[in-house]
Design an enzyme around this catalytic site. Structure first.
Site, PDB file in Angstrom:
ATOM      1  N   ALA A 158       0.857  -1.185   0.000  1.00 34.93           N
ATOM      2  CA  ALA A 158       0.000   0.000   0.000  1.00 34.93           C
ATOM      3  C   ALA A 158       0.887   1.227   0.000  1.00 34.93           C
ATOM      4  O   ALA A 158       1.897   1.279   0.709  1.00 34.93           O
ATOM      5  CB  ALA A 158      -0.911   0.004   1.224  1.00 34.93           C
ATOM      6  N   ASP A 308      11.439   7.952  -7.875  1.00 32.20           N
ATOM      7  CA  ASP A 308      11.090   7.455  -6.539  1.00 32.20           C
ATOM      8  C   ASP A 308      11.798   6.132  -6.245  1.00 32.20           C
ATOM      9  O   ASP A 308      11.163   5.154  -5.848  1.00 32.20           O
ATOM     10  CB  ASP A 308       9.573   7.248  -6.481  1.00 32.20           C
ATOM     11  CG  ASP A 308       8.995   7.522  -5.105  1.00 32.20           C
ATOM     12  OD1 ASP A 308       9.701   8.109  -4.271  1.00 32.20           O
ATOM     13  OD2 ASP A 308       7.839   7.128  -4.864  1.00 32.20           O
TER      14      ASP A 308
END
Length: 534
Positions: A158, A308
């Site tokens: 998540a 990222d």
């Protein structure tokens, strides 16, 4: 033209036209903003109280004082609670803070914030399956059970914007399905509506943060469109087709939309999980060396850089049929690009730093950092102090968490804007390099090996385009030998640079140890983010 400049072969019909942005619900946004502002005022008050009570201490004594450390801890815990409650962009911001690495220590971002907020890198709150299953009906007009033979309702990961589930196609192939959180577009719109209002309220005080708000909104809006992420993944895969030590999962375009992304499932472990390397038959040193090589090529040869690359998005496995490491690159929602001139100038700067060519270092660094050119090489490696022109006064300022002499906050604000606007988002590239450096620090890769990777791909990055990585065109024996000699020359100079650094450390006093150099640029950036003047 580099491989990164070549468009993906993915069929254009898979990409739907952009939907109109939802109107912000200012009431919802203000509720979330009020929660954040109340926490901010609480934390700010505690810091002001400590500053008043301990005002007679020196800076170093204050930083190390247990009372201030406790305020850091409480502030970090409060920030974590706010981010968990607000979710979305707030978790994204927390992940940014948690990703910050470097030698500034508590002179930059207090360690408690990095440590506490790290939880949101690994354990971001997820939504129940009942909350997200409607996304499939909305996007495909079919139910989950019609689209997949099996679908695991419990997510395996998540993040701030979405969660990932494992599923099985009707063909039997296992896939990873990334599902965007419902209502996120409207939530983001309300947050940014409030952020822009707050930024405009700060302008009369002399600080213009609207550029930062707009930049963040552009980046996150792009990440919210999974068709863009899929295109980035295809482009990255094409970039590294020549390397067997890189794996980018394949996109299933028939099961991909703006809000759902379906990709090949590739099982691996976090690249910095050295404890799992042995179980896979991998050597941690080889994993680190491969990672340094892959990321250096991405920056210096392609100018198309993963935005990222933290441990949750960079995994490793044993390459099929061998015990050699294969880097798995995940989550392609955010990429930073730099144009050809900026990329080749960057390659030339890296080579000049390795070869200690002071004149070239100064002229190239000025193109990147203007009046702060002396400090720019240090963000690439503390070893690049050789030839940078940084002196004792600057080093002592870095140690004490102060701005160096003759450096103004406006200089730093101008530098930050220039890094973002001149020829691409160089500031984003530097941030990605910081992520990678943090991973390599976790894996204890010697700086010598990291600089060698820089040198190798900086040299390849300014060769003739057909001689660069990823190009299939053959070239002559003479050209091959020329390339080999250039690479060998740079590699030998890295070894000479390592010797110079070792001698410098042996001869220096504790106050001028090279280890404080790592904090210099981090300190500049930490102070400069607040310094963008109108």
């Amino acid at each position: 033209m580099t491989v990164a400049q070549t468009e993906s072969r993915t069929a254009a019909q898979h990409v739907p036209p952009p939907a109109p942005a939802p109107a912000p619900d200012v009431a919802v946004g203000m509720g979330r903003a009020m929660r954040a502002m109340m926490a901010f005022q609480q934390i700010k008050g505690e810091y002001e109280s400590v500053s008043k009570d301990l005002g007679d201490l020196s800076y170093d004594e204050l930083v190390a004082h247990p009372v201030l450390q406790e305020v850091h801890r409480k502030g970090a815990e409060t920030a974590l609670q706010v981010c968990r409650a607000n979710r979305g962009i707030y978790i994204k911001a927390a992940q940014f803070v948690a990703s910050l690495q470097g030698g500034a220590g508590d002179h930059g971002i207090p360690k408690h914030y990095v440590t506490v907020l790290q939880e949101l890198m690994d354990h971001a709150p997820h939504h129940a399956f009942s909350e997200i299953e409607g996304v499939f009906l909305e996007q495909f007009g079919e139910r989950v059970e019609d689209l997949f033979r099996e679908f695991d309702q419990e997510p395996i990961a998540a993040a701030s914007l979405a969660q990932v589930h494992l599923a099985t196609l009707h063909t039997g192939e296992r896939v990873a399905v990334k599902v965007e959180y419902p209502g996120l577009w409207q939530m983001m719109a309300t947050d940014f509506g409030v952020f822009r209002t707050m930024a405009n309220m700060m302008k009369p005080g002399g600080f213009d943060l609207s550029w930062l708000v707009e930049d963040l909104q552009v980046a996150l809006t792009s990440e919210l469109d999974f068709t863009k992420e899929a295109l980035n993944a295809d482009k990255c895969r094409a970039m590294f087709l020549h390397r067997r030590d890189v794996k980018v999962p394949t996109v299933h375009w028939n099961l991909t939309t703006r809000c759902v992304l379906t990709m090949e499932y590739v099982k691996g472990v976090r690249v910095n999980d050295s404890g799992s390397h042995c179980m896979l038959g991998l050597k941690t040193f080889e994993v680190a060396d491969t990672l340094a090589s892959v990321m250096a090529e991405m920056v210096l040869c392609h100018g198309f850089v993963h935005g990222d690359p933290h441990a949750g998005n960079v995994h490793v496995r044993a390459r099929p049929g061998s015990h050699a490491p294969q880097i798995i690159i995940l989550d392609h929602g955010l990429y930073h690009t730099i144009d050809e001139k900026l990329r080749t100038d960057f390659c030339s700067l890296v080579r000049s730093c390795i070869l200690c060519q002071r004149g070239s270092i100064q002229s190239l660094s000025q193109n990147f950092a203007g009046s702060l050119h002396r400090f720019f090489p240090l963000i690439l490696s503390p070893w690049f102090i050789m030839g940078s022109g940084v002196g004792r006064a600057e080093l002592l300022a870095a140690r004490d968490g102060r701005l160096p002499p003759d450096v103004k906050l406006k200089d730093i604000g101008d530098f930050l804007v220039a890094m973002h606007n001149n020829g691409g988002n160089m500031l984003g590239v530097l941030h990605s390099m910081g992520y990678t450096r943090g991973l390599l620090n976790d894996l204890a890769l010697p700086e010598r090996r990291r600089v060698k990777a820089f040198g190798e791909f900086a040299t390849k990055g300014i060769m003739e385009p057909r001689a660069r990585p990823g190009q299939s065109t053959s070239y002559s024996l003479f050209e091959a030998w020329t390339a080999y000699l250039k690479l060998t020359y740079v590699s030998v100079n890295v070894d000479l640079l390592a010797l110079q650094i070792r001698l410098l450390l042996l001869l220096s006093t504790p106050s001028t140890q090279i280890t404080i150099v790592g904090g210099l640029f981090a300190t500049l950036l930490a102070m400069g983010v607040r310094a963008k003047k109108t």
